[in-house]
Design a protein around this motif. Structure first.
Motif, PDB file in Angstrom:
ATOM      1  N   LEU A   1      -6.863 -20.174  37.679  1.00 62.19           N
ATOM      2  CA  LEU A   1      -5.991 -19.689  36.944  1.00 62.19           C
ATOM      3  C   LEU A   1      -6.478 -19.667  35.507  1.00 62.19           C
ATOM      4  O   LEU A   1      -7.559 -20.208  35.228  1.00 62.19           O
ATOM      5  N   ALA A   2      -6.002 -18.780  34.800  1.00 64.51           N
ATOM      6  CA  ALA A   2      -6.422 -18.439  33.339  1.00 64.51           C
ATOM      7  C   ALA A   2      -6.366 -19.764  32.608  1.00 64.51           C
ATOM      8  O   ALA A   2      -5.180 -20.411  32.606  1.00 64.51           O
ATOM      9  N   PRO A   3      -7.150 -19.957  31.878  1.00 64.98           N
ATOM     10  CA  PRO A   3      -7.065 -21.243  30.851  1.00 64.98           C
ATOM     11  C   PRO A   3      -6.113 -21.282  29.999  1.00 64.98           C
ATOM     12  O   PRO A   3      -5.625 -22.072  29.600  1.00 64.98           O
ATOM     13  N   GLY A   4      -5.733 -20.102  29.450  1.00 62.23           N
ATOM     14  CA  GLY A   4      -4.645 -19.912  28.433  1.00 62.23           C
ATOM     15  C   GLY A   4      -5.229 -20.444  27.090  1.00 62.23           C
ATOM     16  O   GLY A   4      -6.239 -21.031  26.935  1.00 62.23           O
ATOM     17  N   ARG A   5      -4.537 -20.331  25.901  1.00 56.62           N
ATOM     18  CA  ARG A   5      -4.724 -20.632  24.654  1.00 56.62           C
ATOM     19  C   ARG A   5      -3.810 -21.832  24.151  1.00 56.62           C
ATOM     20  O   ARG A   5      -4.234 -22.454  23.158  1.00 56.62           O
TER      21      ARG A   5
ATOM     22  N   PRO B   1      -3.848 -31.711  28.914  1.00 60.12           N
ATOM     23  CA  PRO B   1      -5.098 -31.400  29.652  1.00 60.12           C
ATOM     24  C   PRO B   1      -4.653 -31.118  31.243  1.00 60.12           C
ATOM     25  O   PRO B   1      -3.614 -31.351  31.649  1.00 60.12           O
ATOM     26  N   GLY B   2      -5.811 -30.280  31.900  1.00 59.72           N
ATOM     27  CA  GLY B   2      -5.522 -30.077  33.034  1.00 59.72           C
ATOM     28  C   GLY B   2      -4.429 -29.052  33.458  1.00 59.72           C
ATOM     29  O   GLY B   2      -3.954 -28.240  32.586  1.00 59.72           O
ATOM     30  N   LEU B   3      -3.845 -29.219  34.623  1.00 62.96           N
ATOM     31  CA  LEU B   3      -2.920 -28.102  35.202  1.00 62.96           C
ATOM     32  C   LEU B   3      -1.513 -28.758  34.508  1.00 62.96           C
ATOM     33  O   LEU B   3      -1.336 -29.597  34.514  1.00 62.96           O
TER      34      LEU B   3
ATOM     35  N   GLU C   1      -3.894 -33.861  35.796  1.00 66.19           N
ATOM     36  CA  GLU C   1      -4.468 -33.579  34.433  1.00 66.19           C
ATOM     37  C   GLU C   1      -6.035 -33.591  34.340  1.00 66.19           C
ATOM     38  O   GLU C   1      -6.787 -33.226  33.392  1.00 66.19           O
ATOM     39  N   ARG C   2      -6.678 -34.040  35.466  1.00 66.13           N
ATOM     40  CA  ARG C   2      -8.202 -33.804  35.806  1.00 66.13           C
ATOM     41  C   ARG C   2      -8.589 -32.450  35.830  1.00 66.13           C
ATOM     42  O   ARG C   2      -9.994 -32.222  36.056  1.00 66.13           O
ATOM     43  N   ILE C   3      -7.769 -31.374  36.482  1.00 63.75           N
ATOM     44  CA  ILE C   3      -8.255 -30.268  36.945  1.00 63.75           C
ATOM     45  C   ILE C   3      -7.961 -29.151  35.981  1.00 63.75           C
ATOM     46  O   ILE C   3      -7.077 -28.640  35.618  1.00 63.75           O
TER      47      ILE C   3
END
Length: 296
Positions: free
Chosen positions: A40-44, A49-51, A31-33
């Protein structure tokens, strides 16, 4: 006087507690990354949080279901090789890495190894290599990260599901990739032989068995190549692709290992002639123009 041994019930509870602690630790590191830190694309529409779990599974080249069970503290075994892959995917430092292996109850196969993972420095290096295509692969042929030129070298990788971003899977099952990868029969045969060589070190690992089963179920050509029992070490040769936007591209390629030679590698593609170089620069301009149009 001999000290009393731990009762079976106490031992089972200790093991269960360690599994729960491992699950919590993995969730906290995941969750910290931010996604962009590992390419990777952040996405909407991110609810956490994180990955996501499936993204960690992809980066570590393990099955999504298996990794989900790990974060649910289920009673599953974690090999040293898989723990190493997870440590890299989560960008753990040496202290965190030792903690992971302690909780997993397995020995670190590389106890003195630095942990570069997909660091911002490596991510930046890949981007700076443009217009040369560059990508990071693991020994299972998963595409862990790539720059914009590689992302459009054969097909639009950004448009593909994460679980399909594996060169073996694409070369044996994706019609577009198969059509545009020239010298395909020779290349796929070599890929199967290299995969067999690498898999000898990972025979019991779920992610490797899952990919093998998936390929055998979906590709008669792979089954035929696999039954030859050929083995090869990674090596170089010219690769040719028929790009749908700029035409024929031919490359030499270079591997830079980011750890042990059976671990992740950064691969760069260098044009073998001036025609390929000019076409590659044109492809890069096309990709940049499209991104600018979307951002406008």
């Amino acid at each position: 006087m001999t000290a009393p041994s731990e009762s079976p019930a106490a031992g089972a509870e200790s093991t269960a507690s360690r599994r729960r602690e491992l699950a919590s630790f993995l969730r906290s590191r995941r969750e910290r990354i931010p996604p962009e830190q590992v390419g990777l694309a952040p996405g909407r529409r991110r609810r956490t949080p994180g990955l996501r779990r499936e993204e960690v599974a992809q980066l570590a080249a393990v099955g999504v279901t298996w990794y989900t069970w790990l974060e649910q503290a289920r009673d599953i075994q974690v090999s040293g090789q898989v723990a190493d892959a997870i440590a890299r995917a989560l960008l753990l430092d040496q202290t965190e890495r030792r903690h992971l292996f302690t909780l997993a109850g397995t020995a670190d196969p590389h106890p003195h190894l630095d942990c570069p993972g997909m660091s911002p420095a490596i991510r930046g290096m890949i981007d700076q290599l443009e217009p040369l295509p560059a990508a990071v692969f693991n020994s299972r042929y998963d595409i862990i990260a790539y720059n914009r030129t590689y992302g459009r070298l054969v097909c639009d990788l950004d448009a593909m599901p994460v679980e399909d971003r594996n060169v073996m899977w694409l070369a044996f099952t994706d019609p577009r990739w198969r059509e545009r990868m020239l010298d395909r029969e020779e290349n796929t045969r070599m890929m199967a032989a290299k995969f067999r060589t690498s898999m000898a070190k990972h025979l019991a690992e779920p992610a490797w068995k899952e990919l093998l089963k998936r390929l055998q179920q979906n590709s008669p050509e792979f089954r035929q190549a696999w039954e030859r029992h050929e083995v090869l070490q990674p090596g170089g040769h010219v690769k040719r692709y028929l790009n749908p936007e700029v035409g024929l591209l031919a490359f030499d390629f270079t591997h830079l290992w980011l750890g042990p030679q059976d671990g992740p590698r950064l691969t760069t593609y260098s044009p073998v002639d001036e025609v390929t170089r000019e076409r590659l620069e044109r492809l890069h301009r096309i990709v940049l123009a499209e991104q600018q149009a979307v951002a406008a």
